[in-house]
Design an enzyme around this catalytic site. Structure first.
Site, PDB file in Angstrom:
ATOM      1  N   GLU A 255      -6.179  -0.045 -16.009  1.00 55.91           N
ATOM      2  CA  GLU A 255      -4.703  -0.397 -16.395  1.00 55.91           C
ATOM      3  C   GLU A 255      -4.222  -0.723 -15.078  1.00 55.91           C
ATOM      4  O   GLU A 255      -3.804   0.145 -14.218  1.00 55.91           O
ATOM      5  CB  GLU A 255      -4.175   1.113 -16.892  1.00 55.91           C
ATOM      6  CG  GLU A 255      -4.690   1.477 -18.089  1.00 55.91           C
ATOM      7  CD  GLU A 255      -4.151   0.708 -19.366  1.00 55.91           C
ATOM      8  OE1 GLU A 255      -3.203  -0.120 -19.154  1.00 55.91           O
ATOM      9  OE2 GLU A 255      -4.648   0.844 -20.471  1.00 55.91           O
ATOM     10  N   CYS A 289       4.647  -0.131 -13.673  1.00 51.55           N
ATOM     11  CA  CYS A 289       3.855  -1.366 -13.928  1.00 51.55           C
ATOM     12  C   CYS A 289       4.662  -2.434 -14.845  1.00 51.55           C
ATOM     13  O   CYS A 289       4.265  -3.684 -14.988  1.00 51.55           O
ATOM     14  CB  CYS A 289       2.431  -0.875 -14.308  1.00 51.55           C
ATOM     15  SG  CYS A 289       2.607   0.177 -15.706  1.00 51.55           S
TER      16      CYS A 289
HETATM   17  P1  NAD Z   1      -3.212   1.628  -5.876  1.00 49.55           P
HETATM   18  O1  NAD Z   1      -4.440   0.788  -6.493  1.00 49.55           O
HETATM   19  O2  NAD Z   1      -3.150   1.422  -4.464  1.00 49.55           O
HETATM   20  O3  NAD Z   1      -4.042   2.837  -5.923  1.00 49.55           O
HETATM   21  C1  NAD Z   1      -3.968   3.700  -7.257  1.00 49.55           C
HETATM   22  C2  NAD Z   1      -5.186   4.703  -6.900  1.00 49.55           C
HETATM   23  O4  NAD Z   1      -6.351   4.284  -6.555  1.00 49.55           O
HETATM   24  C3  NAD Z   1      -4.630   5.706  -5.878  1.00 49.55           C
HETATM   25  O5  NAD Z   1      -4.946   7.275  -6.256  1.00 49.55           O
HETATM   26  C4  NAD Z   1      -5.536   5.423  -4.543  1.00 49.55           C
HETATM   27  O6  NAD Z   1      -5.744   6.742  -3.832  1.00 49.55           O
HETATM   28  C5  NAD Z   1      -6.871   5.060  -5.497  1.00 49.55           C
HETATM   29  N1  NAD Z   1      -7.667   4.147  -4.713  1.00 49.55           N
HETATM   30  C6  NAD Z   1      -7.189   3.081  -3.582  1.00 49.55           C
HETATM   31  N2  NAD Z   1      -8.398   2.545  -3.056  1.00 49.55           N
HETATM   32  C7  NAD Z   1      -9.528   3.234  -4.008  1.00 49.55           C
HETATM   33  C8  NAD Z   1     -10.709   2.503  -4.081  1.00 49.55           C
HETATM   34  N3  NAD Z   1     -11.321   1.680  -3.227  1.00 49.55           N
HETATM   35  N4  NAD Z   1     -11.740   3.251  -4.823  1.00 49.55           N
HETATM   36  C9  NAD Z   1     -11.024   4.290  -5.644  1.00 49.55           C
HETATM   37  N5  NAD Z   1      -9.683   4.586  -5.542  1.00 49.55           N
HETATM   38  C10 NAD Z   1      -8.886   4.007  -4.910  1.00 49.55           C
HETATM   39  O7  NAD Z   1      -2.108   1.427  -6.418  1.00 49.55           O
HETATM   40  P2  NAD Z   1      -0.715   2.172  -6.415  1.00 49.55           P
HETATM   41  O8  NAD Z   1      -0.190   1.361  -5.235  1.00 49.55           O
HETATM   42  O9  NAD Z   1      -1.088   3.627  -6.359  1.00 49.55           O
HETATM   43  O10 NAD Z   1      -0.040   2.032  -7.744  1.00 49.55           O
HETATM   44  C11 NAD Z   1       0.812   1.027  -8.133  1.00 49.55           C
HETATM   45  C12 NAD Z   1      -0.145  -0.009  -8.776  1.00 49.55           C
HETATM   46  O11 NAD Z   1      -0.289   0.616  -9.930  1.00 49.55           O
HETATM   47  C13 NAD Z   1       0.814  -1.255  -9.161  1.00 49.55           C
HETATM   48  O12 NAD Z   1      -0.034  -2.460  -9.245  1.00 49.55           O
HETATM   49  C14 NAD Z   1       1.031  -0.725 -10.865  1.00 49.55           C
HETATM   50  O13 NAD Z   1       1.611  -2.149 -11.352  1.00 49.55           O
HETATM   51  C15 NAD Z   1      -0.246  -0.290 -11.409  1.00 49.55           C
HETATM   52  N6  NAD Z   1       0.280   0.647 -12.357  1.00 49.55           N
HETATM   53  C16 NAD Z   1      -0.366   0.273 -13.595  1.00 49.55           C
HETATM   54  C17 NAD Z   1      -0.183   1.107 -14.734  1.00 49.55           C
HETATM   55  C18 NAD Z   1      -0.775   0.717 -15.978  1.00 49.55           C
HETATM   56  O14 NAD Z   1      -0.605   1.702 -16.926  1.00 49.55           O
HETATM   57  N7  NAD Z   1      -1.078  -0.678 -16.322  1.00 49.55           N
HETATM   58  C19 NAD Z   1       0.692   2.289 -14.532  1.00 49.55           C
HETATM   59  C20 NAD Z   1       1.226   2.472 -13.167  1.00 49.55           C
HETATM   60  C21 NAD Z   1       0.895   1.722 -12.022  1.00 49.55           C
END
Ligand code: NAD
Length: 483
Positions: A255, A289
């Site tokens: 997602e 998102c």
């Molecule tokens: P992010 O990708 O930076 O982080 C998301 C999660 O992944 C965090 O818990 C982070 O610690 C973890 N993470 C980071 N690097 C990782 C790795 N290499 N391996 C495993 N886990 C890792 O995203 P964010 O800044 O927390 O959230 C914002 C993003 O999320 C935006 O792009 C938004 O659109 C998206 N989002 C999507 C949905 C959806 O349902 N489609 C919902 C909410 C947010």
């Protein structure tokens, strides 16, 4: 402040116990509305992760959830829902302080989390297989089995409700789950552990660990002890996780981000549109998102729409989330700088700042509610996810052009149509490349409506009955009756 963190330290929920993590490592959690230190959070390391995965495996093999009477599993999940409601006031205050969102929005997250447990609790005893006719000599049937251990990585924008969105169907299907909370606002989510505890969910079924994404998160998704990955977050992280999943061929649900467009036709009800714009791009300071990141407007009403949108943006009340204003800070200074940079680049690329455009001169990470007009659909601002309170307006001449612009990014999460013409609404909805289309109300739908992306917005669906089938795999049993 919670009993669980009466000493100012939020702990990891490790298989039913509250633990500090490895080597005393901690992370400081900030209040984005004051820029002050809010609490410390104990970080889990390799050893804690190994214990969580082992407990999850043991619990799964023991059949704690999978072999529980489905109706009992159902009742247990409904109990979790009521325990989530019991901690909602305390949890909402914490979540508001650590994320910057309004107190009401934080409370809504706990309420939504409770509803996910009710919804999926209600179907836990209805995951029915099929019987397949093969003639008189065979009996053939399919069953849906849980994967085993589900690894779930959660973003910071809606940590509590998004965690529940994946955890509830995972539990309904009988999986054990290890959650990695977001490092910027992990504490409200960890409180879900106390609701699970109070509802007597067997220990080991769920662990909620705090850690840095590139460390604990990366370790979790690379683990060979994981049978399924559920990721919600940015495209970049999703891609890194998919690379890791490819090595072990681990099924994954993605997602990811969006750059969703609303199409405003000349017959649209502008008041209705403005109400949608207010929630669509300013709810949670635009850190959604499925935010209304772009607005495509029929040329004949374009200037009016831009002007009224700017008036709305300039009139929003701004304050700390605890006061429940219209507009709140973004999560961090880094995020604020990123948003400001995109906005100033947009200006250099020819966009007009109709409202906002820069950070607000006050304590806290406040970006002014921003309307960018005359945005070139090919420009950086129109193509990249900003993830802040910034919407990009562009005029169009024809329906076909509006659809082409709406579909013209690499994302495809949601889309919107504002018109009184029902035939046009259906026609355009069919052509839009998105997992969900809102007609005349942004964010219409709810926990029972499937949600997910196409293109770089990801694959698989969350929410609704459909999502449940992402948490099971099909087994076919073919029996010969001959002889
Ligand atoms: P992010 O990708 O930076 O982080 C998301 C999660 O992944 C965090 O818990 C982070 O610690 C973890 N993470 C980071 N690097 C990782 C790795 N290499 N391996 C495993 N886990 C890792 O995203 P964010 O800044 O927390 O959230 C914002 C993003 O999320 C935006 O792009 C938004 O659109 C998206 N989002 C999507 C949905 C959806 O349902 N489609 C919902 C909410 C947010």
């Amino acid at each position: 402040m919670s009993d669980l963190m009466s000493d100012g330290l939020a702990r990891n929920f490790l298989a039913g116990a509250w633990v500090e993590g490895d080597g005393g490592a901690r992370i400081a959690v900030e209040d984005p509305g004051t820029e002050e230190h809010f609490a410390d959070c104990a970080l889990a390391g390799e050893a804690t992760l190994a214990k969580a995965l082992e407990a999850a495996r043991v619990s799964f093999e023991r059949g704690d959830l999978a072999d529980m009477q489905p109706s009992a599993r159902s009742r247990m999940m409904v109990r979790v829902a009521s325990e989530i409601r019991a901690i909602a006031d305390e949890g909402a205050t914490i979540l508001c302080r650590e994320s910057g969102k309004t107190l009401d929005a934080a409370r809504d997250e706990f309420e939504e989390a409770a509803q996910y447990f009710e919804y999926y609790g209600g179907v836990a005893d209805k995951i029915e297989g099929k019987s397949i006719p093969l003639g008189p000599d065979y009996v053939d049937y399919t069953t849906y089995e849980p994967f085993g251990v589900s690894a779930q990585v959660v973003p910071w924008n809606f940590p509590v409700s998004i965690a529940a969105r994946s955890l509830a169907p995972s539990m309904a299907a009988g999986n054990s789950t290890v959650i990695k909370s977001p490092e910027l606002d992990p504490i409200g989510l960890s409180l879900l552990g106390s609701a699970l505890e109070r509802a007597d969910v067997p220990s080991g079924v769920v662990s909620i660990l705090n850690g840095i994404g590139s460390e604990l998160g990366a370790r979790l998704v690379r683990s060979t002890e994981v049978d399924q990955i559920v990721f919600t977050g940015s495209v970049q992280t999703g891609q890194a996780i998919l690379h890791a999943a490819a090595d072990s061929v681990t099924p994954s649900l993605m997602e990811l981000g969006g750059k969703s467009a609303a199409i405003l036709f000349d017959d649209a009800d502008l008041d209705m549109f403005l109400a949608s714009l207010k929630s669509g791009i300013f709810y949670n300071a635009g850190q959604v998102c499925s935010a209304m990141a772009r607005v495509l407007v029929d040329r004949s009403i374009y200037e009016d729409a831009v002007e009224r949108s700017a008036i709305l943006s300039n009139g929003l009340s701004v304050d700390h989330g605890l006061i429940n204003p219209d507009h709140t800070p973004v999560i961090s200074d880094l995020q604020l700088s990123r948003i400001e940079n995109v906005t100033s680049t947009a200006r250099q690329e020819g966009a007009r700042i109709a409202a906002g455009g820069a950070r607000l001169d006050r304590k806290g990470h406040f970006m002014a509610p921003t309307i960018l007009a005359d945005v070139d659909p090919a420009s950086h601002a129109a193509q990249q996810e900003i993830f802040g309170p910034v919407s990009c307006f562009t005029p169009f001449e024809t329906e076909a052009e509006a659809i082409a612009i709406a579909n013209g990014t690499e994302f495809g999460l949601v889309s919107g149509v504002f018109t009184k013409d029902l035939a046009r609404a259906h026609r355009v909805a069919r052509k839009l490349r998105a997992g969900q289309v809102f007609v005349n109300e942004w964010f219409a739908g709810g926990i029972s409506t499937p949600f997910g992306g196409v293109g770089k917005s990801g694959f698989g669906r969350e929410k609704g009955l459909e999502a449940l089938y992402n948490y099971v795999r099909t087994k076919n049993v073919a029996i010969s009756l001959k002889g």
